[in-house]
Design an enzyme around this catalytic site. Structure first.
Site, mmCIF file in Angstrom:
data_model
loop_
_atom_site.group_PDB
_atom_site.id
_atom_site.type_symbol
_atom_site.label_atom_id
_atom_site.label_comp_id
_atom_site.label_asym_id
_atom_site.label_seq_id
_atom_site.Cartn_x
_atom_site.Cartn_y
_atom_site.Cartn_z
ATOM 1 N N CYS A 132 -0.238 29.831 -14.804
ATOM 2 C CA CYS A 132 -0.889 30.478 -15.932
ATOM 3 C C CYS A 132 -1.549 29.464 -16.849
ATOM 4 O O CYS A 132 -1.117 29.207 -17.978
ATOM 5 C CB CYS A 132 0.097 31.376 -16.665
ATOM 6 S SG CYS A 132 0.522 32.771 -15.620
ATOM 7 N N GLU A 133 -2.555 28.859 -16.316
ATOM 8 C CA GLU A 133 -3.399 27.859 -16.948
ATOM 9 C C GLU A 133 -4.512 27.663 -15.941
ATOM 10 O O GLU A 133 -4.341 28.012 -14.784
ATOM 11 C CB GLU A 133 -2.637 26.523 -17.083
ATOM 12 C CG GLU A 133 -2.285 26.184 -18.506
ATOM 13 C CD GLU A 133 -1.625 24.834 -18.622
ATOM 14 O OE1 GLU A 133 -2.345 23.836 -18.483
ATOM 15 O OE2 GLU A 133 -0.408 24.791 -18.844
ATOM 16 N N PRO A 153 0.810 -1.217 0.000
ATOM 17 C CA PRO A 153 0.000 0.000 0.000
ATOM 18 C C PRO A 153 0.843 1.268 0.000
ATOM 19 O O PRO A 153 1.924 1.312 0.579
ATOM 20 C CB PRO A 153 -0.789 -0.089 1.314
ATOM 21 C CG PRO A 153 -0.124 -1.155 2.116
ATOM 22 C CD PRO A 153 0.962 -1.788 1.332
#
Ligand SMILES: *Cc1c(COP(=O)(O)O)cnc(C)c1O
Length: 401
Positions: free
Chosen positions: A328-329, A260
């Protein structure tokens, strides 16, 4: 986790910041081992890719855990952290024969997941025992990007190809010491897991020299109130009975393995970011933080939900915010989420930030990766420095232009 402590850590180490609580990691590890205490030989291999800071690996070493790795670099990290090669399992996908040879030479347990490499490896190194990753074709992923058990998945060797595996083993005289599956993150249903295990037992009895069966992972942890999480205790009960019965039938005490990542570290992590700007448009109130998908990509990449709390105003009125980053997206952490009233300068805490958060961070927009802090036995330790412009420039070679 104490809000005041988290706020004081931001004051001390700056923002944005990843904080991990070793007590939560240790409790999850204990929970898992306790659930399988009736199996004589159990080995938990922590999946390094979830959170790969070397101090986290060392923490798992103190528990007696092994490691699950998916790249040669993760193996090198594990060895650096002090793990013995025999306590590391290497489960790559789509890597070269050369990389598998390199890792095998280090003495690490190899897990092979395609027939082509299996045949070549067996031909060259019949004496090095390998584990085989089987695809039981059980669809159990919570998200199509992390569901790896279906029929057209690139992971594992199909159960329908077991006769082909047996022929390769016969022809090369190679030794198969383990059978493995990993059906993907976010398994909701224990009965799905147990049926996959039954399929694996059917495969396992066709091999004579097994030492272990590795059931992978995919345990789900809660990300928000009311989320379903894997009932490890129930899984422990159901799988223990079957495993012990199979071991008896097989005629040898096999080791039960798990690998895990998320279950062990997800809830132990907190990502702290400060609010740069509150911007109101005609329909939305944006809270813009000093971070983005360069630091925590899961909400954008997997549509994952991370609970967000305002540490600076815990008693404030709930208001609806869309929490966004400075990249900037479009990088939206959460849409239209009720959060205690946010002011510029407030510190927000993103929960479940232990697994697949820092380890998926990048330098996009030439931003620095955040610092990491470990809370351990009541102390806080800086376990990774915040980056500087030197880190951004480190491997760039400048030519005369
Ligand atoms: C990623 C991965 C894991 C860990 O999965 P979690 O959902 O984080 O528990 C285990 N085994 C393999 C082979 C993996 O690729």
């Amino acid at each position: 986790m104490n809000n005041q402590l988290l706020l004081s850590l931001v004051e001390k180490y700056g923002s944005p910041l990843y904080v991990y609580d070793s007590e939560i990691i240790s409790n999850q590890y204990k929970r898992l081992t306790k659930a399988f205490k009736k199996v004589k030989k159990v080995k938990i291999n922590y999946a390094v890719k979830a959170l790969s800071n070397v101090n986290i690996l060392k923490l798992f070493k103190t528990y007696g855990a092994g490691l699950d790795t998916v790249s040669k670099q993760e193996v090198l990290l594990g060895l650096h952290a002090g793990f013995k090669p025999k306590d590391i399992v290497y489960t790559p996908n789509g890597v070269s024969l050369k990389e598998i040879e390199d890792v095998a030479q280090m003495g690490v347990q190899i897990n092979i997941d395609n027939l082509s490499i299996l045949e070549q490896f067996g031909h060259h190194y019949p004496k090095i025992p390998v584990c085989i990753r089987i695809n039981p074709h059980i669809l159990a992923g919570g998200n199509h990007k992390i569901s790896v058990g279906h029929i057209d998945s690139k992971f594992g060797i199909s159960i329908h190809q077991v006769p082909h595996i047996l022929r390769i083993v016969e022809n090369t005289k190679m030794k198969i010491n383990g059978i493995h599956m990993h059906t993907g993150s976010d398994i909701l249903d224990i009965d799905v897991f147990v049926s996959a295990a039954d399929i694996l037992f059917d495969v396992a009895k066709q091999f004579d020299n097994l030492e272990f069966i590795d059931f992978g992972s995919g345990f789900k942890v809660p990300y928000k109130l009311g989320d379903i999480s894997t009932d490890i205790e129930e899984l422990g009960e159901k799988l223990t009975a079957r495993f012990n019965e199979f071991s008896k039938e097989y005629g040898r005490e096999l080791t039960l393995m798990f690998e895990p990542g998320k279950f062990l570290v997800s809830e132990a992590g907190y990502f702290l970011a400060s609010v740069n700007v509150i911007k109101q448009t005609t329909s939305t109130v944006f809270a813009g933080v000093d971070s983005g998908f360069n630091h925590l990509i899961r909400p954008m990449f997997y549509d994952s939900y991370h609970e967000i709390i305002n540490l600076s105003n815990p008693d404030g009125k709930n208001r609806y915010y869309t929490v966004v980053g400075y990249i900037c997206e479009t990088d939206t952490f959460a849409s239209n989420r009720p959060i205690h009233e946010i002011h510029e300068g407030d510190i927000l805490c993103f929960k479940n930030a232990g697994a697949y958060c820092f380890s998926m961070a990048s330098n996009y927009n030439s931003r620095f990766k955040p610092a990491e802090v470990l809370i351990h036995n009541g102390n806080d330790y800086l376990i990774r420095n915040r980056e500087t412009i030197e880190d951004i420039l480190r491997n760039q070679t400048e030519i005369e232009l």
